[in-house]
Motif scaffolding. Structure first.
Motif, PDB file in Angstrom:
ATOM      1  N   CYS A  59      38.178  30.584  37.738  1.00  0.00           N
ATOM      2  CA  CYS A  59      37.811  32.004  37.732  1.00  0.00           C
ATOM      3  C   CYS A  59      38.363  32.641  39.001  1.00  0.00           C
ATOM      4  N   VAL A  60      39.093  33.755  38.859  1.00  0.00           N
ATOM      5  CA  VAL A  60      39.675  34.399  40.039  1.00  0.00           C
ATOM      6  C   VAL A  60      38.628  35.166  40.824  1.00  0.00           C
ATOM      7  N   GLY A  61      37.440  35.346  40.275  1.00  0.00           N
ATOM      8  CA  GLY A  61      36.375  36.027  40.994  1.00  0.00           C
ATOM      9  C   GLY A  61      35.617  35.090  41.905  1.00  0.00           C
ATOM     10  N   CYS A  62      34.947  34.101  41.309  1.00  0.00           N
ATOM     11  CA  CYS A  62      34.099  33.194  42.097  1.00  0.00           C
ATOM     12  C   CYS A  62      34.820  31.904  42.485  1.00  0.00           C
ATOM     13  N   ARG A  63      36.028  31.668  41.974  1.00  0.00           N
ATOM     14  CA  ARG A  63      36.860  30.497  42.271  1.00  0.00           C
ATOM     15  C   ARG A  63      36.261  29.193  41.749  1.00  0.00           C
ATOM     16  N   GLU A  64      35.351  29.253  40.779  1.00  0.00           N
ATOM     17  CA  GLU A  64      34.807  28.040  40.173  1.00  0.00           C
ATOM     18  C   GLU A  64      35.661  27.640  38.993  1.00  0.00           C
ATOM     19  N   ARG A  65      35.750  26.330  38.777  1.00  0.00           N
ATOM     20  CA  ARG A  65      36.481  25.815  37.627  1.00  0.00           C
ATOM     21  C   ARG A  65      35.544  25.762  36.435  1.00  0.00           C
ATOM     22  N   ALA A  66      36.092  26.085  35.275  1.00  0.00           N
ATOM     23  CA  ALA A  66      35.300  26.080  34.045  1.00  0.00           C
ATOM     24  C   ALA A  66      36.224  25.798  32.876  1.00  0.00           C
ATOM     25  N   PRO A  67      35.657  25.357  31.749  1.00  0.00           N
ATOM     26  CA  PRO A  67      36.502  25.167  30.571  1.00  0.00           C
ATOM     27  C   PRO A  67      37.109  26.503  30.143  1.00  0.00           C
ATOM     28  N   ARG A  68      38.282  26.425  29.596  1.00  0.00           N
ATOM     29  CA  ARG A  68      39.007  27.627  29.170  1.00  0.00           C
ATOM     30  C   ARG A  68      38.171  28.448  28.189  1.00  0.00           C
ATOM     31  N   SER A  69      37.399  27.769  27.349  1.00  0.00           N
ATOM     32  CA  SER A  69      36.594  28.454  26.338  1.00  0.00           C
ATOM     33  C   SER A  69      35.456  29.265  26.945  1.00  0.00           C
ATOM     34  N   ALA A  70      35.076  28.984  28.190  1.00  0.00           N
ATOM     35  CA  ALA A  70      33.968  29.690  28.832  1.00  0.00           C
ATOM     36  C   ALA A  70      34.444  30.890  29.654  1.00  0.00           C
ATOM     37  N   LEU A  71      35.751  31.117  29.731  1.00  0.00           N
ATOM     38  CA  LEU A  71      36.293  32.194  30.548  1.00  0.00           C
ATOM     39  C   LEU A  71      36.971  33.256  29.689  1.00  0.00           C
ATOM     40  N   VAL A  72      37.157  34.419  30.279  1.00  0.00           N
ATOM     41  CA  VAL A  72      37.839  35.544  29.647  1.00  0.00           C
ATOM     42  C   VAL A  72      39.196  35.692  30.318  1.00  0.00           C
ATOM     43  N   ARG A  73      40.219  35.971  29.535  1.00  0.00           N
ATOM     44  CA  ARG A  73      41.579  36.096  30.077  1.00  0.00           C
ATOM     45  C   ARG A  73      41.990  37.552  30.147  1.00  0.00           C
ATOM     46  N   LEU A  74      42.476  37.962  31.318  1.00  0.00           N
ATOM     47  CA  LEU A  74      43.040  39.292  31.503  1.00  0.00           C
ATOM     48  C   LEU A  74      44.556  39.172  31.519  1.00  0.00           C
ATOM     49  N   VAL A  75      45.226  40.112  30.867  1.00  0.00           N
ATOM     50  CA  VAL A  75      46.689  40.147  30.878  1.00  0.00           C
ATOM     51  C   VAL A  75      47.133  41.527  31.338  1.00  0.00           C
ATOM     52  N   LEU A  76      48.346  41.588  31.824  1.00  0.00           N
ATOM     53  CA  LEU A  76      48.893  42.828  32.368  1.00  0.00           C
ATOM     54  C   LEU A  76      49.913  43.417  31.407  1.00  0.00           C
ATOM     55  N   ASP A  77      49.747  44.697  31.094  1.00  0.00           N
ATOM     56  CA  ASP A  77      50.778  45.425  30.360  1.00  0.00           C
ATOM     57  C   ASP A  77      51.767  45.919  31.408  1.00  0.00           C
ATOM     58  N   THR A  78      52.942  45.308  31.442  1.00  0.00           N
ATOM     59  CA  THR A  78      53.897  45.593  32.515  1.00  0.00           C
ATOM     60  C   THR A  78      54.431  47.019  32.470  1.00  0.00           C
ATOM     61  N   ALA A  79      54.400  47.649  31.319  1.00  0.00           N
ATOM     62  CA  ALA A  79      54.917  49.018  31.228  1.00  0.00           C
ATOM     63  C   ALA A  79      53.960  50.017  31.876  1.00  0.00           C
ATOM     64  N   GLU A  86      26.792  29.791  46.062  1.00  0.00           N
ATOM     65  CA  GLU A  86      26.780  28.584  45.248  1.00  0.00           C
ATOM     66  C   GLU A  86      28.188  28.022  45.053  1.00  0.00           C
ATOM     67  N   SER A  87      29.153  28.899  44.860  1.00  0.00           N
ATOM     68  CA  SER A  87      30.498  28.415  44.553  1.00  0.00           C
ATOM     69  C   SER A  87      31.102  27.664  45.736  1.00  0.00           C
ATOM     70  N   SER A  88      30.771  28.056  46.971  1.00  0.00           N
ATOM     71  CA  SER A  88      31.347  27.353  48.111  1.00  0.00           C
ATOM     72  C   SER A  88      30.788  25.935  48.222  1.00  0.00           C
ATOM     73  N   LYS A  89      29.583  25.714  47.738  1.00  0.00           N
ATOM     74  CA  LYS A  89      28.983  24.389  47.809  1.00  0.00           C
ATOM     75  C   LYS A  89      29.521  23.460  46.730  1.00  0.00           C
ATOM     76  N   LYS A  90      30.103  24.008  45.687  1.00  0.00           N
ATOM     77  CA  LYS A  90      30.562  23.193  44.583  1.00  0.00           C
ATOM     78  C   LYS A  90      32.044  22.850  44.687  1.00  0.00           C
ATOM     79  N   LYS A  91      32.697  23.244  45.743  1.00  0.00           N
ATOM     80  CA  LYS A  91      34.112  22.934  45.893  1.00  0.00           C
ATOM     81  C   LYS A  91      34.301  21.440  46.057  1.00  0.00           C
ATOM     82  N   ALA A  92      35.432  20.966  45.629  1.00  0.00           N
ATOM     83  CA  ALA A  92      35.713  19.533  45.689  1.00  0.00           C
ATOM     84  C   ALA A  92      35.683  19.049  47.128  1.00  0.00           C
TER      85      ALA A  92
END
Length: 142
Positions: A39-59, A128-134
């Motif tokens: 996740c680019v917000g909290c930097r936690e790793r999660a399965p792809r199915s649990a996240l939302v994908r944002l894409v950029l319209d380059t135009a 919480e996310s800082s404590k869960k880092k590898a």
């Protein structure tokens, strides 16, 4: 004279098979099966199915939610939580993850998160996310 010495069979000291400091696999096993994204917000790793994908319209330089998770181009992955979107916006992580040249309009993505986001308690907080880092271990007192 002969050429340089043969390197066959030599192992450098840092890459010895039994060297505990040179690991070839991750130290912390991931409990996820299948593709894992960060996740680019909290930097936690999660399965792809649990996240939302944002894409950029380059135009138009507008970031939109890719509901099918299959639109072409780079994607930025977020938990479906308004907190993670706000954190990503504050860190300016979305344009960086999408490798956009210049500002990115996240209005449509923000509207989607307002309508479809889970409750705020489902999203991890910054502490919480800082404590869960590898490799994170609590500091000793000695």
């Amino acid at each position: 004279m002969s050429g340089p010495p043969a390197r066959r069979g030599r192992v450098s000291p840092g890459h010895a098979p039994g060297n505990p400091h040179m690991s070839t696999s991750s130290e912390t096993p991931t409990p996820f099966t299948g593709p894992v994204r960060t996740c680019v917000g909290c930097r936690e790793r999660a399965p792809r199915s649990a996240l939302v994908r944002l894409v950029l319209d380059t135009a138009t330089h507008v970031a939109t939610v890719d509901v099918g998770r299959s639109a072409p181009g780079r994607g930025a992955w977020l938990h479906p939580s308004r907190d993670c979107l706000d954190l990503a916006l504050r860190r300016r992580a979305i344009p960086r993850a999408l490798r956009a040249a210049g500002p990115v309009d996240t209005g449509p993505a923000g509207e989607w998160f307002d309508q479809n986001a889970r409750a705020a308690q489902d999203a991890p907080t910054g502490n919480e996310s800082s404590k869960k880092k590898a490799g994170w271990k609590p500091m000793g007192t000695r």
